[in-house]
Structures are given as C-alpha cells and as structure tokens.
Design a protein around this motif. Structure first.
Motif, PDB file in Angstrom:
ATOM      1  N   ILE A  98      68.518  21.413 -78.493  1.00  0.00           N
ATOM      2  CA  ILE A  98      67.180  20.959 -78.903  1.00  0.00           C
ATOM      3  C   ILE A  98      66.937  19.518 -78.449  1.00  0.00           C
ATOM      4  O   ILE A  98      65.856  19.183 -77.965  1.00  0.00           O
ATOM      5  N   TYR A  99      67.975  18.666 -78.575  1.00  0.00           N
ATOM      6  CA  TYR A  99      67.821  17.277 -78.138  1.00  0.00           C
ATOM      7  C   TYR A  99      67.522  17.221 -76.639  1.00  0.00           C
ATOM      8  O   TYR A  99      66.690  16.436 -76.185  1.00  0.00           O
ATOM      9  N   GLN A 100      68.218  18.074 -75.871  1.00  0.00           N
ATOM     10  CA  GLN A 100      67.978  18.087 -74.414  1.00  0.00           C
ATOM     11  C   GLN A 100      66.562  18.562 -74.110  1.00  0.00           C
ATOM     12  O   GLN A 100      65.893  18.019 -73.227  1.00  0.00           O
ATOM     13  N   LEU A 101      66.107  19.560 -74.857  1.00  0.00           N
ATOM     14  CA  LEU A 101      64.754  20.071 -74.637  1.00  0.00           C
ATOM     15  C   LEU A 101      63.710  19.014 -74.990  1.00  0.00           C
ATOM     16  O   LEU A 101      62.687  18.896 -74.323  1.00  0.00           O
ATOM     17  N   GLU A 102      63.996  18.240 -76.018  1.00  0.00           N
ATOM     18  CA  GLU A 102      63.041  17.195 -76.393  1.00  0.00           C
ATOM     19  C   GLU A 102      62.947  16.150 -75.278  1.00  0.00           C
ATOM     20  O   GLU A 102      61.860  15.688 -74.934  1.00  0.00           O
ATOM     21  N   ASN A 103      64.080  15.814 -74.680  1.00  0.00           N
ATOM     22  CA  ASN A 103      64.073  14.882 -73.544  1.00  0.00           C
ATOM     23  C   ASN A 103      63.278  15.455 -72.380  1.00  0.00           C
ATOM     24  O   ASN A 103      62.529  14.738 -71.717  1.00  0.00           O
ATOM     25  N   GLU A 104      63.469  16.751 -72.149  1.00  0.00           N
ATOM     26  CA  GLU A 104      62.726  17.429 -71.089  1.00  0.00           C
ATOM     27  C   GLU A 104      61.221  17.345 -71.365  1.00  0.00           C
ATOM     28  O   GLU A 104      60.432  17.045 -70.463  1.00  0.00           O
ATOM     29  N   GLY A 105      60.837  17.604 -72.604  1.00  0.00           N
ATOM     30  CA  GLY A 105      59.424  17.547 -72.995  1.00  0.00           C
ATOM     31  C   GLY A 105      58.841  16.161 -72.751  1.00  0.00           C
ATOM     32  O   GLY A 105      57.719  16.005 -72.257  1.00  0.00           O
ATOM     33  N   ASP A 106      59.648  15.154 -73.067  1.00  0.00           N
ATOM     34  CA  ASP A 106      59.216  13.779 -72.876  1.00  0.00           C
ATOM     35  C   ASP A 106      58.987  13.493 -71.392  1.00  0.00           C
ATOM     36  O   ASP A 106      57.990  12.866 -71.020  1.00  0.00           O
ATOM     37  N   SER A 113      56.897   1.434 -71.857  1.00  0.00           N
ATOM     38  CA  SER A 113      56.977   2.509 -70.860  1.00  0.00           C
ATOM     39  C   SER A 113      55.586   2.960 -70.433  1.00  0.00           C
ATOM     40  O   SER A 113      55.400   3.404 -69.309  1.00  0.00           O
ATOM     41  N   ARG A 114      54.577   2.796 -71.330  1.00  0.00           N
ATOM     42  CA  ARG A 114      53.193   3.086 -70.932  1.00  0.00           C
ATOM     43  C   ARG A 114      52.739   2.127 -69.843  1.00  0.00           C
ATOM     44  O   ARG A 114      51.949   2.510 -68.975  1.00  0.00           O
ATOM     45  N   ILE A 115      53.203   0.883 -69.906  1.00  0.00           N
ATOM     46  CA  ILE A 115      52.795  -0.106 -68.898  1.00  0.00           C
ATOM     47  C   ILE A 115      53.195   0.376 -67.498  1.00  0.00           C
ATOM     48  O   ILE A 115      52.413   0.300 -66.552  1.00  0.00           O
ATOM     49  N   VAL A 116      54.415   0.927 -67.394  1.00  0.00           N
ATOM     50  CA  VAL A 116      54.879   1.447 -66.100  1.00  0.00           C
ATOM     51  C   VAL A 116      54.151   2.745 -65.751  1.00  0.00           C
ATOM     52  O   VAL A 116      53.644   2.921 -64.639  1.00  0.00           O
ATOM     53  N   LEU A 117      54.107   3.643 -66.730  1.00  0.00           N
ATOM     54  CA  LEU A 117      53.492   4.960 -66.546  1.00  0.00           C
ATOM     55  C   LEU A 117      52.048   4.834 -66.066  1.00  0.00           C
ATOM     56  O   LEU A 117      51.598   5.592 -65.209  1.00  0.00           O
ATOM     57  N   TYR A 118      51.322   3.906 -66.643  1.00  0.00           N
ATOM     58  CA  TYR A 118      49.901   3.752 -66.321  1.00  0.00           C
ATOM     59  C   TYR A 118      49.695   2.815 -65.137  1.00  0.00           C
ATOM     60  O   TYR A 118      48.562   2.425 -64.840  1.00  0.00           O
ATOM     61  N   GLU A 119      50.826   2.420 -64.535  1.00  0.00           N
ATOM     62  CA  GLU A 119      50.775   1.591 -63.322  1.00  0.00           C
ATOM     63  C   GLU A 119      49.949   0.329 -63.512  1.00  0.00           C
ATOM     64  O   GLU A 119      49.135  -0.052 -62.664  1.00  0.00           O
ATOM     65  N   ILE A 120      50.205  -0.327 -64.656  1.00  0.00           N
ATOM     66  CA  ILE A 120      49.563  -1.609 -64.950  1.00  0.00           C
ATOM     67  C   ILE A 120      50.292  -2.681 -64.137  1.00  0.00           C
ATOM     68  O   ILE A 120      51.522  -2.766 -64.206  1.00  0.00           O
ATOM     69  N   THR A 121      49.562  -3.464 -63.381  1.00  0.00           N
ATOM     70  CA  THR A 121      50.233  -4.505 -62.597  1.00  0.00           C
ATOM     71  C   THR A 121      49.855  -5.896 -63.105  1.00  0.00           C
ATOM     72  O   THR A 121      50.537  -6.869 -62.822  1.00  0.00           O
ATOM     73  N   GLN A 122      48.769  -5.962 -63.858  1.00  0.00           N
ATOM     74  CA  GLN A 122      48.322  -7.255 -64.371  1.00  0.00           C
ATOM     75  C   GLN A 122      48.252  -7.189 -65.888  1.00  0.00           C
ATOM     76  O   GLN A 122      47.459  -6.413 -66.432  1.00  0.00           O
ATOM     77  N   ARG A 129      55.415  12.532 -69.452  1.00  0.00           N
ATOM     78  CA  ARG A 129      55.258  11.354 -68.602  1.00  0.00           C
ATOM     79  C   ARG A 129      54.654  11.717 -67.249  1.00  0.00           C
ATOM     80  O   ARG A 129      53.691  11.096 -66.797  1.00  0.00           O
ATOM     81  N   SER A 130      55.227  12.727 -66.598  1.00  0.00           N
ATOM     82  CA  SER A 130      54.693  13.029 -65.261  1.00  0.00           C
ATOM     83  C   SER A 130      53.301  13.641 -65.389  1.00  0.00           C
ATOM     84  O   SER A 130      52.456  13.431 -64.513  1.00  0.00           O
ATOM     85  N   ALA A 131      53.050  14.355 -66.489  1.00  0.00           N
ATOM     86  CA  ALA A 131      51.710  14.911 -66.706  1.00  0.00           C
ATOM     87  C   ALA A 131      50.683  13.779 -66.810  1.00  0.00           C
ATOM     88  O   ALA A 131      49.593  13.856 -66.239  1.00  0.00           O
ATOM     89  N   LEU A 132      51.048  12.716 -67.551  1.00  0.00           N
ATOM     90  CA  LEU A 132      50.115  11.608 -67.723  1.00  0.00           C
ATOM     91  C   LEU A 132      49.913  10.845 -66.415  1.00  0.00           C
ATOM     92  O   LEU A 132      48.793  10.460 -66.075  1.00  0.00           O
ATOM     93  N   VAL A 133      50.994  10.644 -65.681  1.00  0.00           N
ATOM     94  CA  VAL A 133      50.875   9.947 -64.392  1.00  0.00           C
ATOM     95  C   VAL A 133      49.894  10.686 -63.499  1.00  0.00           C
ATOM     96  O   VAL A 133      48.955  10.098 -62.945  1.00  0.00           O
ATOM     97  N   ARG A 134      50.074  12.011 -63.383  1.00  0.00           N
ATOM     98  CA  ARG A 134      49.204  12.814 -62.522  1.00  0.00           C
ATOM     99  C   ARG A 134      47.758  12.819 -63.043  1.00  0.00           C
ATOM    100  O   ARG A 134      46.800  12.699 -62.279  1.00  0.00           O
ATOM    101  N   LEU A 135      47.627  12.931 -64.375  1.00  0.00           N
ATOM    102  CA  LEU A 135      46.293  12.954 -64.980  1.00  0.00           C
ATOM    103  C   LEU A 135      45.527  11.665 -64.668  1.00  0.00           C
ATOM    104  O   LEU A 135      44.366  11.698 -64.251  1.00  0.00           O
ATOM    105  N   PHE A 136      46.190  10.528 -64.893  1.00  0.00           N
ATOM    106  CA  PHE A 136      45.507   9.244 -64.674  1.00  0.00           C
ATOM    107  C   PHE A 136      45.242   8.999 -63.186  1.00  0.00           C
ATOM    108  O   PHE A 136      44.300   8.302 -62.830  1.00  0.00           O
ATOM    109  N   LYS A 137      46.089   9.551 -62.317  1.00  0.00           N
ATOM    110  CA  LYS A 137      45.894   9.357 -60.870  1.00  0.00           C
ATOM    111  C   LYS A 137      44.785  10.252 -60.346  1.00  0.00           C
ATOM    112  O   LYS A 137      43.932   9.795 -59.587  1.00  0.00           O
TER     113      LYS A 137
END
Lengths: 208, 208, 208
Positions: free
Chosen positions: C148-156, B97-106, C160-168
């Motif tokens: 709690i299980y639903q909240l953990e999914n929410e946290g996950d 899932s990191r591969i997708v998240l980090y937008e790795i294409t290669q 993910r979107s935090a990391l996508v935005r951070l790396f972008k």
C-alpha cells in the motif's frame, strides 16, 4: 463568589452553550451580509470578533478540562465537542474574510441559501447542547442531530448547484476561483455542524 | 550498549529535538530559495530529503512509543506531538515541490516573508521541546508558545496581503491558481506550528 | 439466532471486510469510468450508492463498538480503522461526483492510472484486514501494508506528472481548476489508503 460552590461539572455545558450562541450570532451576520450586500466590511469584522470570542471560550473550556478530575461526560468528548464547535465559526469567518479579501461587492444568491442552512443548523446545535444537560430526554437530542444531518445534506446540494451555475455562467476564471473557495468554505461549515452532531450522538449513545 | 541502561524516557525528547532540527534546516532552505531564486531545484530536493528523514524519526518515535510502558509525558501527547511536528515539514515540502512542479522561476516577495516567519517559528519550537525536558521552568515553554502564536498571526496577515496583491496584479489565471496554492501551503505550515504549540501548552498545563 | 452465541469479537472484522469489499467495487467502477468515458453518470451514481452503504457499515460498526465491552483489538484502533476506511470511498465519491458536476465528458489518461492504483490498494487493504483476523501471520499483514505504501508513492508520482501536463497543455483556466481538483481528490484517496495501512501496522506492532 458563589460560583465556586456550584458543581464544577455545570461549567462544561455553559461553555458549549456560550460557543453555540456565538455561532448563531455569526451565522445571522453572514445571512444579513448575503442578503443585502450592504456594509459587508462591517459585518465581516463583527464575525471576526465573534470568532475571537469563540477562541477564548474554547481555551477556557480546555483549561477547565485540564483542571477537572471528574467530568459529567467523557473527557475526550468534551475536548472534541468544544474544538469541533469552534471549527464551525472558524469556517464561517474564513469564508467571510475571503469575501472582503477578494473584494467581492455583489453576493451570489447561493451564498444566502448556504447562510440560511447555517443559521438553522447552529440553532439545532444550541438546542442539542442545551438538551445534553438533561440526559433523561435523549430522544430530543437525537431529533436535533437528525435535523443537523438533513441540513448538511441540504448544504451539500446547494454547493453542487452553486458550482454548476458558477462554472456554466461565470466566464472570468479568477472570479470562478474566488467564489469556488467561498462556497466550499461555507459548505465546510455545514460539514462541521455534522461533525458536532456526530460527537453529540456518541455522547447520547454512551449515556444510554 | 550502555544506551539500554539509560532511562528510556529520555528517548522521546531526543526524537522531538531531532525533528525540530530537521524542520529548522528545511525552513532555512526555503528561505534561501525564496530569497535568491537560484538553484531552486537543488534546494527543493534537499527539503524532500529532510522530509524523508523527518518521516523516519516519526516512525521510530511511534514504534518506541508502542514498546514503552511508562512514558515521561502522556502517551497521546507524545503521539500527537511527533505527528504534528512532522506535519510542518510536510507542508513546507508540499509547498516547495509545487514550485518545481509548476515551473515557477521567479519567486514572489511574500514567499520570502512567509519563509522568515517559518524559520523563526521552527526555532521557537526547537527551544520549546528542549525546555520541555526541564519542567521546572514552564514559563520558558509558555514564552516560546506565545511567540509561535504571534508568528502564526503574522503568517496569516502575510497570506492575506499576498492574496490581495496576487488577485489584483496577476492577470494570468493559471498563475493565480499556482501561487494561491503555494502561499496557502506555506501558511498551513505556520498553522501547524500553532498546533504544535497547542499540544506543548497542554503538556505544560497538565504537568503544573 | 445462533449468531448471538458466536464470539462477539468476530463482528468487527466482518465490518472491516464489508467496507473493504465496497471500496474495491467503487474503485472498479472508477476504473471502468476512467477507461471508456461511457455511461459516466450511471457509474458515478453507483459509486454514490456504494458510498452510502459504506456509511451504514461505519455507523453500525461504531454503534457496535459503543455496546461492546471487550474488543479483539484496541477500541481506538477499531474506531480509527473503520473511519479511515470509510474516508477512502468518500474521496472516490467526491472525485467522481465532481466529474459529473463539472460536466466532464472526456477523461484524461492520468485518471485511469490513478484508478488502477486505487483498485490495487483497495485489494491490499481487503487482504490486510482479512489477515488481521489471524494474528499468527503478522508478516503477511506487513507485506500488504508495504504494498500500500508503494502504491501511495505511485499515486503521488502520477498526480505530479498529471499536474505538470495539465498546466503545460491546458490553456482553458477553468478546465485547469476542474481537473486539478479531480486529480487531487483521487490522489487523496490513495493517501487515505496509506493512513489505513498505518493504523493496521500499529495494530500488528501492538499485538506482537
């Protein structure tokens, strides 16, 4: 051959002392390496050797545990103790092999401070497991554990100031990545000393 | 309905084999993804699906364990084994899932080598848990475990050379961060195969 | 003095509720800190204080466990539950002390979302351990665990979107390193809420 007639229970304390001695030796190698940046590769290779020996001790201890019906302390405690002791040297090895892998040629000063903490903590562990043999003096074991807790706090403080300085002074992001990992693995080794102290404390409480 | 009259103990081996089959499928998806860099998103989604199925198997197994009075092997071993088996597919899913998240294409070549190790290790695990049913041939189970230990060593060596190359060749620090994490999560999956082998070895020793 | 005549078993639920209350307070501090970026150092220090108090509760609980012969729920479950509850506040403290250590002065919006999830999850845990006292209504405890299980999914998903935005968006690799760690430690806190829910679910199943 006489060994077979000795009380079997003695064996477990021998395993603990053996792995403690290997851990002290590994921490001393780490300290030398962190002190003079000389012969890094040779010292790292020696730590890897010690780590393998510690693995062997752990495996022998667990095999002995499976074959022993009556144990001197709780079975689960023996299992956790040997595994967690083995974890310390694993962390030291993981940190030092990163030093070679990342082609670090100049050690940073905080790695020496962390190494000093680890040398002290591993000596306290050796004394603690030695003192475990004689349950008549649980206060000595408790003193060792308290010393380990203090050393772990010290390790934590060193890691923090090491990271502050690293993030402030190091402009090369790749070097930041490398050193952050090395520091964190060394600090993890001190955490694992604390975990060992926790198990030992539990054994003493249970016996009292 | 007949199922209710079958020996209940059989169930646990079924859970182990089911989760082993899901793990093999996930590792095969990983290998395809690492081989051709095509349809990465689709394959990663499929691995996520398999990971959810493995979660369900784990929950069912633990619920069954709570309801079963007499178990074919030690209760703690059943609990550890299913949890640690589930951890393998979790690590594969976390890496992909990191591969997708980090937008790795290669994909980098070492991810393929790690995937190959994981495919082999998961097949050894499937055979090991299958052979666990028949305790008359413990030597077969031991052979599977030894193969897994060798594969874990191989995975470790691949990670090391992957990191050396990454730190040497990749000038973009953000890409270093991304790939270091992906590699480490894949290598963690091989570590977890080793942990599964450790539990299986313990079961065999205890039964002998 | 009357306390000594009260059923000893009550004590363990008191420990659980005490540590749950400390966790809620720590998560609320985190939320305030993530909301207004004001007085970050003061709030982080307060979280550290709460973390120390949680350590004390954990130690007291484990000492009480060693001294108690008959426990209201399985010994191992009490031990795991208090340790895993303590892990939550440890993760919150680890994340927030990094905020100070890394000299972060401007919080990112996703840290607020993660804090909100943690506040909700810690409240569900408090209710769950409170409801554990009265095993006549296991369905209530199960509802808390599902939340709690639903909240953990929410946290996950937030991570993910935090990391996508951070790396972008973030071009400074060192800031990427810092925030990636903070986010991951916060998300680990939600994982640990899930682990607590797993133990609680197990207790309810065993009692039914």
């Amino acid at each position: 051959m006489l060994g077979r007639f000795l009380p079997k229970e003695m064996g477990f304390f021998d395993f603990f002392e053996k792995i403690a001695a290997l851990t002290i030796e590994a921490c001393n190698e780490l300290l030398s390496l962190a002190t003079d940046s000389q012969n890094i590769a040779g010292r790292v290779a020696r730590i890897k050797e010690l780590e393998h020996q510690a693995d062997d001790v752990t495996h022998e201890c667990i095999e002995a545990l499976h074959k022993t019906f009556i144990t001197p302390i709780d079975r689960t405690d023996i299992h956790s103790l040997i595994k967690r002791m083995d974890d310390i040297i694993d962390s030291v090895d993981a940190a030092t092999s990163r030093i070679v892998l990342y082609e670090i040629t100049q050690m940073r000063s905080e790695s020496r401070s962390l190494a000093e903490v680890l040398v002290k903590a591993s000596r306290e562990i050796e004394q603690a497991v030695h003192n475990l043999r004689n349950m008549k003096h649980p206060e000595k074991v408790k003193e060792n554990c308290i010393a380990i807790y203090q050393l772990e706090n010290e390790g934590d403080a060193i890691l923090r100031s090491a990271l502050v300085r690293l993030f402030k002074e190091e402009k090369d992001a790749v070097l930041v990545i490398k050193w952050k990992e090395i520091y964190e693995r060394l600090e993890k080794a001190t955490d694992r000393c604390e975990q060992v102290a926790n198990i030992i404390s539990g054994v003493v409480i249970e016996a009292s």
